[in-house]
Design an enzyme around this catalytic site. Structure first.
Site, PDB file in Angstrom:
ATOM      1  N   VAL A   1       3.907  -8.546   4.049  1.00  0.00           N
ATOM      2  CA  VAL A   1       3.448  -9.036   5.347  1.00  0.00           C
ATOM      3  C   VAL A   1       3.120 -10.526   5.300  1.00  0.00           C
ATOM      4  CG1 VAL A   1       1.501  -8.891   6.966  1.00  0.00           C
ATOM      5  CG2 VAL A   1       2.648  -6.812   6.201  1.00  0.00           C
TER       6      VAL A   1
ATOM      7  N   ASP B   1      -3.008 -16.287  -3.123  1.00  0.00           N
ATOM      8  CA  ASP B   1      -2.872 -14.927  -3.657  1.00  0.00           C
ATOM      9  C   ASP B   1      -3.627 -14.872  -4.981  1.00  0.00           C
ATOM     10  OD1 ASP B   1      -0.527 -12.594  -2.888  1.00  0.00           O
ATOM     11  OD2 ASP B   1      -1.577 -12.389  -4.803  1.00  0.00           O
TER      12      ASP B   1
ATOM     13  N   ARG C   1       2.851 -13.387  -9.253  1.00  0.00           N
ATOM     14  CA  ARG C   1       3.521 -13.539  -7.956  1.00  0.00           C
ATOM     15  C   ARG C   1       3.609 -15.015  -7.566  1.00  0.00           C
ATOM     16  NH1 ARG C   1       4.581 -10.311  -3.158  1.00  0.00           N
ATOM     17  NH2 ARG C   1       4.344  -8.486  -4.454  1.00  0.00           N
TER      18      ARG C   1
ATOM     19  N   THR D   1      -4.296  -2.485   2.208  1.00  0.00           N
ATOM     20  CA  THR D   1      -5.377  -1.564   2.586  1.00  0.00           C
ATOM     21  C   THR D   1      -4.934  -0.159   2.152  1.00  0.00           C
ATOM     22  OG1 THR D   1      -4.414  -1.690   4.816  1.00  0.00           O
ATOM     23  CG2 THR D   1      -6.499  -2.822   4.463  1.00  0.00           C
TER      24      THR D   1
ATOM     25  N   THR E   1      -3.799  -3.526   8.050  1.00  0.00           N
ATOM     26  CA  THR E   1      -4.005  -2.345   8.891  1.00  0.00           C
ATOM     27  C   THR E   1      -5.332  -1.671   8.521  1.00  0.00           C
ATOM     28  OG1 THR E   1      -1.629  -2.039   8.901  1.00  0.00           O
ATOM     29  CG2 THR E   1      -2.962  -0.174   9.628  1.00  0.00           C
TER      30      THR E   1
ATOM     31  N   CYS F   1       2.380   2.631   4.585  1.00  0.00           N
ATOM     32  CA  CYS F   1       1.959   2.495   5.990  1.00  0.00           C
ATOM     33  C   CYS F   1       1.834   3.859   6.654  1.00  0.00           C
ATOM     34  CB  CYS F   1       2.955   1.638   6.758  1.00  0.00           C
ATOM     35  SG  CYS F   1       2.817  -0.102   6.355  1.00  0.00           S
TER      36      CYS F   1
ATOM     37  N   ARG G   1       6.344   2.066  -3.761  1.00  0.00           N
ATOM     38  CA  ARG G   1       4.970   2.550  -3.641  1.00  0.00           C
ATOM     39  C   ARG G   1       4.910   3.876  -2.887  1.00  0.00           C
ATOM     40  NH1 ARG G   1       2.008  -2.497  -1.127  1.00  0.00           N
ATOM     41  NH2 ARG G   1       4.048  -2.705  -0.159  1.00  0.00           N
TER      42      ARG G   1
HETATM   43  N1  LIG Z   1       4.610  -3.746   4.414  1.00  0.00           N
HETATM   44  C1  LIG Z   1       4.641  -3.302   5.652  1.00  0.00           C
HETATM   45  O1  LIG Z   1       5.640  -2.757   6.096  1.00  0.00           O
HETATM   46  C2  LIG Z   1       3.468  -3.480   6.561  1.00  0.00           C
HETATM   47  C3  LIG Z   1       3.690  -3.530   7.933  1.00  0.00           C
HETATM   48  C4  LIG Z   1       2.626  -3.722   8.771  1.00  0.00           C
HETATM   49  C5  LIG Z   1       1.349  -3.826   8.250  1.00  0.00           C
HETATM   50  N2  LIG Z   1       1.144  -3.749   6.893  1.00  0.00           N
HETATM   51  C6  LIG Z   1      -0.222  -3.912   6.402  1.00  0.00           C
HETATM   52  O2  LIG Z   1      -0.355  -5.239   5.906  1.00  0.00           O
HETATM   53  C7  LIG Z   1      -1.248  -5.259   4.803  1.00  0.00           C
HETATM   54  C8  LIG Z   1      -0.573  -5.888   3.594  1.00  0.00           C
HETATM   55  O3  LIG Z   1       0.510  -5.077   3.210  1.00  0.00           O
HETATM   56  P1  LIG Z   1       1.704  -5.584   2.307  1.00  0.00           P
HETATM   57  O4  LIG Z   1       2.755  -4.558   2.401  1.00  0.00           O
HETATM   58  O5  LIG Z   1       2.030  -7.004   2.640  1.00  0.00           O
HETATM   59  O6  LIG Z   1       1.022  -5.554   0.864  1.00  0.00           O
HETATM   60  P2  LIG Z   1       1.625  -6.135  -0.493  1.00  0.00           P
HETATM   61  O7  LIG Z   1       1.076  -5.291  -1.577  1.00  0.00           O
HETATM   62  O8  LIG Z   1       3.084  -6.356  -0.364  1.00  0.00           O
HETATM   63  O9  LIG Z   1       0.991  -7.589  -0.634  1.00  0.00           O
HETATM   64  C9  LIG Z   1      -0.343  -7.814  -0.707  1.00  0.00           C
HETATM   65  C10 LIG Z   1      -0.573  -9.135  -1.435  1.00  0.00           C
HETATM   66  O10 LIG Z   1      -1.966  -9.366  -1.396  1.00  0.00           O
HETATM   67  C11 LIG Z   1      -2.379  -9.845  -2.671  1.00  0.00           C
HETATM   68  N3  LIG Z   1      -3.798  -9.594  -2.808  1.00  0.00           N
HETATM   69  C12 LIG Z   1      -4.435  -8.444  -3.117  1.00  0.00           C
HETATM   70  N4  LIG Z   1      -5.770  -8.650  -3.103  1.00  0.00           N
HETATM   71  C13 LIG Z   1      -5.963  -9.942  -2.773  1.00  0.00           C
HETATM   72  C14 LIG Z   1      -7.109 -10.746  -2.606  1.00  0.00           C
HETATM   73  N5  LIG Z   1      -8.329 -10.251  -2.758  1.00  0.00           N
HETATM   74  N6  LIG Z   1      -6.945 -12.039  -2.290  1.00  0.00           N
HETATM   75  C15 LIG Z   1      -5.703 -12.560  -2.138  1.00  0.00           C
HETATM   76  N7  LIG Z   1      -4.577 -11.847  -2.278  1.00  0.00           N
HETATM   77  C16 LIG Z   1      -4.714 -10.553  -2.605  1.00  0.00           C
HETATM   78  C17 LIG Z   1      -1.504  -9.107  -3.644  1.00  0.00           C
HETATM   79  O11 LIG Z   1      -1.449  -9.792  -4.878  1.00  0.00           O
HETATM   80  C18 LIG Z   1      -0.164  -9.100  -2.898  1.00  0.00           C
HETATM   81  O12 LIG Z   1       0.580 -10.244  -3.200  1.00  0.00           O
HETATM   82  C19 LIG Z   1      -1.686  -3.818   4.593  1.00  0.00           C
HETATM   83  O13 LIG Z   1      -2.873  -3.600   5.297  1.00  0.00           O
HETATM   84  C20 LIG Z   1      -0.571  -3.023   5.220  1.00  0.00           C
HETATM   85  O14 LIG Z   1      -1.006  -1.765   5.665  1.00  0.00           O
HETATM   86  C21 LIG Z   1       2.190  -3.605   6.050  1.00  0.00           C
END
Ligand SMILES: NC(=O)c1ccc[n+]([C@@H]2O[C@H](COP(=O)([O-])OP(=O)(O)OC[C@H]3O[C@@H](n4cnc5c(N)ncnc54)[C@H](O)[C@@H]3O)[C@@H](O)[C@H]2O)c1
Length: 436
Positions: free
Chosen positions: A20, A38, A43, A88, A123, A263, A334
């Site tokens: 995201v 990050d 990464r 989340t 989310t 999700c 995942r």
């Molecule tokens: N991937 C999807 O399809 C999607 C779509 C809509 C919403 N979301 C929501 O968006 C959010 C993120 O999802 P994602 O898929 O991008 O996750 P992801 O795991 O791909 O990426 C999360 C990133 O956050 C970093 N991170 C973790 N803890 C951190 C912190 N304390 N400080 C800074 N960086 C930190 C991780 O290293 C990672 O690079 C979630 O809540 C998810 O539910 C995801």
């Protein structure tokens, strides 16, 4: 704020650069100054070299972007508009695990200055931004929310692997802690979203809107899965039924299948958690979760029955599973429910090979202790003995293009093709065919 962002005297920070956060960061970095923050150094190293660990972007997508990748709070503090997009997840008891969100809020809290904005995109359940995150921002900044800094929530609708519905061509919901915050947050996102933004009247409304998008999909897929269990007992192919029913104008197009990922299979638990806190025990949402979470085991048992029906021994049967990512054409493994099928088959004493053109072999080994086979090994085994069953679990485009000519040289006599997504319906004549 938007003027300062436009003339680059104010920076936007993305906290969390995953599926995201990275697309949002790169989009803003086309015209604004962006801090990409990050906690994963691994990464960050890759991103600095123009490599997207999530495989959604090519190196050229990084070229010419005004973005600095960092894990430094001092660098983070150079920004004025913070967007939080950290994971989340749920814990092993299916309860929300807010640790990443809280720790990201601690980082932003330390960086926060008077006049700044914080927008959450992760989310969450309704109320989480105001009740769980904002107090942390206040604690670590020493500032007063709504007075010294403003905040809001704007859920993400990114659909990894989908080249049609993208960040910039999909309406984005925005919300703010007051009217002025709403207008500012709307203006910032509106500057990159082509069809514009939808202004939700409250932060809780925006949070609820996101969580029901995924809950609705989960429940609808669960209904299709339940129908497929019923139809299977009548020897009816569910995809045939859906094709027929889909000719009516108001029939909703959902399909049976595995619900994995981070999700659809996770977010409903956030809503259930909140509902329970309010002394309501959701029935339909939980039933959907139960059905979808049971599908891997159910499919595993059905495969075993098919093998027995072909007069084969289950103990030692060799099965090839094609696809392990949580959905088609992505590398994300995942919460893959294909793993439930593999485990179920192994519990019955079958020997399972798994292949996937997108998944990283090392990640699959690390996460699930499963070794991925390559095409050469599959062909070799096909020559030596042949698989008793092939399970096409994920509709990757490479698999959609296959036909019986691919399967026949790698299978034994009386073998079974299990087509979970129904992509070979009507195309298999020389193997026993089963789909949901
Ligand atoms: N991937 C999807 O399809 C999607 C779509 C809509 C919403 N979301 C929501 O968006 C959010 C993120 O999802 P994602 O898929 O991008 O996750 P992801 O795991 O791909 O990426 C999360 C990133 O956050 C970093 N991170 C973790 N803890 C951190 C912190 N304390 N400080 C800074 N960086 C930190 C991780 O290293 C990672 O690079 C979630 O809540 C998810 O539910 C995801």
């Amino acid at each position: 704020m938007i003027d300062k962002i436009r003339n680059k005297s104010a920076k936007i920070a993305l906290v969390g650069l995953g599926y995201v956060g990275l697309p949002i960061a790169l989009e803003f970095a086309k015209k604004y100054s962006v801090v990409g923050f990050d906690i994963s150094e691994e990464r960050l190293d890759k991103l600095r070299k123009g490599i997207d660990p999530s495989n959604e972007f090519e190196p050229e997508n990084f070229i010419g972007k005004d973005i600095e990748f960092t894990s430094s709070i001092d660098k983070l503090a150079e920004a004025s508009f913070y967007i939080v997009a950290v994971p989340t997840p749920i814990d092993k008891f299916n309860q929300p695990d807010l640790k990443p969100l809280i720790s990201a809020s601690v980082s932003v809290g330390k960086a926060l200055k008077r006049g700044d904005y914080v927008v959450y995109e992760s989310t969450v359940y309704p109320g989480c931004t105001e009740d769980d995150c904002v107090p942390v921002l206040e604690q670590y900044s020493g500032l007063k929310a709504g007075v010294d800094f403003k905040f809001g929530y704007s859920p993400e609708r990114i659909n990894p692997g989908d080249k049609v519905h993208t960040l910039t061509n999909t309406v984005k919901i925005v919300s703010g802690c007051d009217d002025q915050a709403l207008e500012t947050i709307a203006a910032v996102y509106d500057s990159i979203i082509i069809p514009g933004v939808h202004k939700a009247p409250k932060i809780k409304v925006a949070e609820a809107a996101k969580i029901i998008e995924n809950t609705q999909r989960d429940v609808n897929i669960a209904l299709m899965n339940e129908l497929s269990i019923i139809f299977s007992r009548m020897d009816i192919n569910t995809f045939d039924v859906l094709e027929a029913a889909g000719t009516k104008w108001n029939f909703q197009k959902f399909f049976p299948g595995l619900v994995g990922g981070h999700c659809i299979g996770v977010d409903p638990y956030y809503l259930v958690h909140k509902a329970k806190e309010l002394k309501y025990h959701p029935q339909i949402i939980n039933a959907g979760r139960f059905i979808n979470d049971s599908m891997g085991g159910y499919i595993g048992k059905k495969i075993v029955k098919q093998i027995i029906a072909e007069g084969k021994s289950v103990l030692g049967a060799r099965i090839l599973v094609l696809g392990i990512t949580f959905k088609e054409n992505v590398s994300d493994i995942r919460n893959s429910k294909v793993v439930d099928i593999v485990k179920e088959l192994e519990d019955y004493g079958c020997k399972v090979d798994v292949a996937d053109p997108y998944a990283s072999a090392s990640e699959v080994m690390h996460e699930y202790n499963i070794r991925l086979s390559d095409q050469k090994e599959i062909a070799q085994y096909g020559k030596e003995r042949g698989y008793d069953a092939v399970v096409v679990a994920v509709a990757h485009s490479q698999y959609r293009n296959l036909d019986e000519n691919y399967f026949l040289p790698i299978v034994a006599d009386n073998s079974v093709l299990v087509d979970i997504k129904g992509i070979y319906k009507g195309k298999i004549s020389q193997m026993k065919y089963w789909s949901l």
